[in-house]
Design an enzyme around this catalytic site. Sequence first.
Site, PDB file in Angstrom:
ATOM      1  CB  SER A 127      45.710  29.456  28.925  1.00 58.35           C
ATOM      2  OG  SER A 127      46.694  30.125  29.394  1.00 58.35           O
ATOM      3  CE1 TYR A 152      48.842  24.833  31.373  1.00 58.06           C
ATOM      4  CE2 TYR A 152      49.257  26.861  30.949  1.00 58.06           C
ATOM      5  CZ  TYR A 152      48.243  25.670  31.324  1.00 58.06           C
ATOM      6  OH  TYR A 152      46.833  26.228  32.243  1.00 58.06           O
ATOM      7  CE  LYS A 156      45.803  24.083  29.956  1.00 58.74           C
ATOM      8  NZ  LYS A 156      44.356  22.903  30.375  1.00 58.74           N
TER       9      LYS A 156
HETATM   10  P1  NAD Z   1      44.650  23.284  39.647  1.00 63.01           P
HETATM   11  O1  NAD Z   1      45.696  22.441  40.106  1.00 63.01           O
HETATM   12  O2  NAD Z   1      44.490  23.469  40.892  1.00 63.01           O
HETATM   13  O3  NAD Z   1      43.833  21.962  39.471  1.00 63.01           O
HETATM   14  C1  NAD Z   1      43.313  20.917  38.902  1.00 63.01           C
HETATM   15  C2  NAD Z   1      43.113  19.627  39.555  1.00 63.01           C
HETATM   16  O4  NAD Z   1      43.228  18.359  38.419  1.00 63.01           O
HETATM   17  C3  NAD Z   1      44.054  19.364  40.312  1.00 63.01           C
HETATM   18  O5  NAD Z   1      43.518  18.988  41.477  1.00 63.01           O
HETATM   19  C4  NAD Z   1      45.010  17.974  40.487  1.00 63.01           C
HETATM   20  O6  NAD Z   1      44.822  16.888  41.076  1.00 63.01           O
HETATM   21  C5  NAD Z   1      43.793  17.609  38.917  1.00 63.01           C
HETATM   22  N1  NAD Z   1      44.662  16.661  37.650  1.00 63.01           N
HETATM   23  C6  NAD Z   1      45.560  16.623  36.986  1.00 63.01           C
HETATM   24  N2  NAD Z   1      45.920  15.693  36.240  1.00 63.01           N
HETATM   25  C7  NAD Z   1      45.322  15.020  36.420  1.00 63.01           C
HETATM   26  C8  NAD Z   1      44.577  14.103  35.840  1.00 63.01           C
HETATM   27  N3  NAD Z   1      45.424  12.775  34.746  1.00 63.01           N
HETATM   28  N4  NAD Z   1      43.443  12.961  36.127  1.00 63.01           N
HETATM   29  C9  NAD Z   1      42.878  13.476  37.683  1.00 63.01           C
HETATM   30  N5  NAD Z   1      43.055  14.514  37.707  1.00 63.01           N
HETATM   31  C10 NAD Z   1      44.457  15.181  37.160  1.00 63.01           C
HETATM   32  O7  NAD Z   1      44.941  23.761  38.142  1.00 63.01           O
HETATM   33  P2  NAD Z   1      43.922  25.580  37.999  1.00 63.01           P
HETATM   34  O8  NAD Z   1      44.521  25.842  38.063  1.00 63.01           O
HETATM   35  O9  NAD Z   1      42.454  24.897  39.041  1.00 63.01           O
HETATM   36  O10 NAD Z   1      43.529  24.549  36.905  1.00 63.01           O
HETATM   37  C11 NAD Z   1      42.284  24.802  36.040  1.00 63.01           C
HETATM   38  C12 NAD Z   1      42.461  24.626  34.565  1.00 63.01           C
HETATM   39  O11 NAD Z   1      42.784  25.404  34.183  1.00 63.01           O
HETATM   40  C13 NAD Z   1      44.157  23.711  34.170  1.00 63.01           C
HETATM   41  O12 NAD Z   1      43.741  22.516  32.803  1.00 63.01           O
HETATM   42  C14 NAD Z   1      44.276  24.981  33.609  1.00 63.01           C
HETATM   43  O13 NAD Z   1      45.923  24.291  32.803  1.00 63.01           O
HETATM   44  C15 NAD Z   1      43.576  25.465  33.556  1.00 63.01           C
HETATM   45  N6  NAD Z   1      44.287  27.400  33.714  1.00 63.01           N
HETATM   46  C16 NAD Z   1      44.780  27.523  34.464  1.00 63.01           C
HETATM   47  C17 NAD Z   1      44.514  29.418  34.368  1.00 63.01           C
HETATM   48  C18 NAD Z   1      45.203  29.491  36.456  1.00 63.01           C
HETATM   49  O14 NAD Z   1      46.010  30.745  36.443  1.00 63.01           O
HETATM   50  N7  NAD Z   1      45.005  29.227  37.047  1.00 63.01           N
HETATM   51  C19 NAD Z   1      44.919  29.694  33.797  1.00 63.01           C
HETATM   52  C20 NAD Z   1      44.351  29.418  32.300  1.00 63.01           C
HETATM   53  C21 NAD Z   1      44.092  27.940  32.282  1.00 63.01           C
HETATM   54  C1  WQD Z   2      51.334  38.138  36.130  1.00 62.79           C
HETATM   55  C2  WQD Z   2      52.430  38.937  36.335  1.00 62.79           C
HETATM   56  C3  WQD Z   2      54.618  38.539  35.498  1.00 62.79           C
HETATM   57  C4  WQD Z   2      55.439  36.691  40.216  1.00 62.79           C
HETATM   58  C5  WQD Z   2      50.704  32.481  33.905  1.00 62.79           C
HETATM   59  C6  WQD Z   2      50.797  31.738  33.072  1.00 62.79           C
HETATM   60  C7  WQD Z   2      49.710  31.914  32.104  1.00 62.79           C
HETATM   61  C8  WQD Z   2      48.044  31.076  32.967  1.00 62.79           C
HETATM   62  C9  WQD Z   2      48.543  32.644  33.809  1.00 62.79           C
HETATM   63  C10 WQD Z   2      47.885  29.252  32.909  1.00 62.79           C
HETATM   64  C11 WQD Z   2      53.611  38.844  35.328  1.00 62.79           C
HETATM   65  C12 WQD Z   2      55.140  39.179  37.325  1.00 62.79           C
HETATM   66  C13 WQD Z   2      55.066  37.741  38.885  1.00 62.79           C
HETATM   67  C14 WQD Z   2      56.100  37.248  40.908  1.00 62.79           C
HETATM   68  C15 WQD Z   2      56.096  39.152  39.213  1.00 62.79           C
HETATM   69  N1  WQD Z   2      47.700  30.032  33.590  1.00 62.79           N
HETATM   70  N2  WQD Z   2      55.072  38.214  38.514  1.00 62.79           N
HETATM   71  N3  WQD Z   2      56.381  38.461  40.600  1.00 62.79           N
HETATM   72  O1  WQD Z   2      52.758  34.720  33.210  1.00 62.79           O
HETATM   73  O2  WQD Z   2      51.083  36.459  32.975  1.00 62.79           O
HETATM   74  O3  WQD Z   2      50.785  33.354  33.907  1.00 62.79           O
HETATM   75  O4  WQD Z   2      49.138  32.282  35.133  1.00 62.79           O
HETATM   76  O5  WQD Z   2      46.833  28.978  31.728  1.00 62.79           O
HETATM   77  O6  WQD Z   2      49.915  30.186  31.415  1.00 62.79           O
HETATM   78  O7  WQD Z   2      51.849  31.617  32.202  1.00 62.79           O
HETATM   79  O8  WQD Z   2      51.233  35.145  35.585  1.00 62.79           O
HETATM   80  O9  WQD Z   2      50.678  35.411  37.869  1.00 62.79           O
HETATM   81  O10 WQD Z   2      52.760  34.759  36.637  1.00 62.79           O
HETATM   82  O11 WQD Z   2      52.474  36.892  36.214  1.00 62.79           O
HETATM   83  O12 WQD Z   2      56.394  40.102  39.033  1.00 62.79           O
HETATM   84  O13 WQD Z   2      56.792  36.190  42.103  1.00 62.79           O
HETATM   85  O14 WQD Z   2      53.341  39.173  37.202  1.00 62.79           O
HETATM   86  O15 WQD Z   2      56.232  38.715  35.848  1.00 62.79           O
HETATM   87  O16 WQD Z   2      53.612  39.998  34.891  1.00 62.79           O
HETATM   88  P1  WQD Z   2      51.026  34.644  33.809  1.00 62.79           P
HETATM   89  P2  WQD Z   2      51.731  35.092  37.145  1.00 62.79           P
END
Ligand code: NAD
Ligand code: WQD
Length: 343
Positions: A127, A152, A156
């Site tokens: 991330s 969290y 990572k």
């Molecule tokens: P998500 O929660 O939709 O998907 C994660 C999946 O993993 C879920 O289906 C959950 O049931 C499963 N899971 C969690 N722990 C588990 C375990 N111990 N055993 C088996 N299954 C398990 O999340 P996502 O948004 O698809 O994110 C996927 C990956 O990307 C994650 O590692 C997340 O940290 C990373 N990521 C997400 C974002 C984002 O904004 N969505 C941003 C950066 C990184």
């Molecule tokens: C985006 C922008 C908020 C909600 C998060 C995690 C990051 C990554 C992605 C996993 C920001 C603003 C939000 C609302 C708002 N995930 N906002 N009103 O915070 O950039 O990132 O998700 O790795 O680790 O921290 O994403 O979508 O929450 O916010 O004004 O109701 O929208 O302040 O500027 P963020 P977000």
Amino acid sequence: MKKQVLVTGGTGYIGSHTTVELIEAGYDVVIIDNLVNSRIEVLDGIEKITGVRPVFENFDLCNRQKLEEFCKKYPDIVAIIHFAALKAVGESVQMPLEYYHNNIESLINLLYVMRGYKIPNLVFSSSCTVYGQPDKLPVTEDAPIKKANSPYGNTKQISEEIIQDTIAAHQGLKAISLRYFNPIGAHISAEIGELPLGVPQNLVPFVTQSAYGIRETIRVFGNDYNTPDGTGIRDYINVVDLARAHVVAITRLIENRNKKDYEVFNLGTGNGLTVLEIIHSFEKATGIKLNYKIVERRPGDIDAVYADTSFANRELGWKALIPLEETLLSAWNWENNIRKKLG
Ligand code: NAD
Ligand code: WQD
């Protein structure tokens, strides 16, 4: 014969979109997910889009014995894409042990079986949170890793280090960490998408739920940031573009085209957008007027982050292509479709 890829977290938001792209690229996908944050019906969506129902195994990756049994059952897996993790930043502050346990233990177990069962290739979901507030924008992959501002985020950072150390110690293992910026949107079919439990913490799911009438006014967290309109800047990337990058990365490893045993790439668009720009683009794309108000800053938020994508563009031959309005419309179509299904 089709190459078999294990997708952990494959019924989750990014995992399901990546499974679709992998199947369409000719891979045979096996999913492990314990459904802690996703629904089994996601498999129906994947099948509707691709015509293929991926093999699904429901267990917790923290269970090493189950994972060993799994590896014996599927000896042909050549690569793993590891999405499974808990990902709610705020919740991780309340429940650090659960986050460290789930996200770190599951990774360690996977690395053990990669070593033990000779599965050489790993793509890891990292991330942009590892950069904190970068000193320079756009942020490049070699920017310093700042102290994480949530457990969290720390999982990572630690995970990337564990992977790097393991690769260094064991010849034959290779990995790519992909640092996602802000994934949004849904598959164009609206058959799969993001379905947050409870009140969405992320901007776009809150916007779509608010437009649908499930949520009240959108709260814009702060308009006194150091940005043109004062609201926070992020790099919003379409989840399908993101998914396609995983196909490129896993293929690079499988075909031994990686330049180092451990590589890191930013996955973003390279464009920073403010919260108000997202709100107004959604209104333009859908014709729906949104209700929003400016409120206090959200603790832990940074002013701005967006990716320098030149390394990923050049090395992977990949680029985010889907325009923002199309992305926001896809999120809206998905919201409508899933609400109809959920009744
Ligand atoms: P998500 O929660 O939709 O998907 C994660 C999946 O993993 C879920 O289906 C959950 O049931 C499963 N899971 C969690 N722990 C588990 C375990 N111990 N055993 C088996 N299954 C398990 O999340 P996502 O948004 O698809 O994110 C996927 C990956 O990307 C994650 O590692 C997340 O940290 C990373 N990521 C997400 C974002 C984002 O904004 N969505 C941003 C950066 C990184
Ligand atoms: C985006 C922008 C908020 C909600 C998060 C995690 C990051 C990554 C992605 C996993 C920001 C603003 C939000 C609302 C708002 N995930 N906002 N009103 O915070 O950039 O990132 O998700 O790795 O680790 O921290 O994403 O979508 O929450 O916010 O004004 O109701 O929208 O302040 O500027 P963020 P977000």
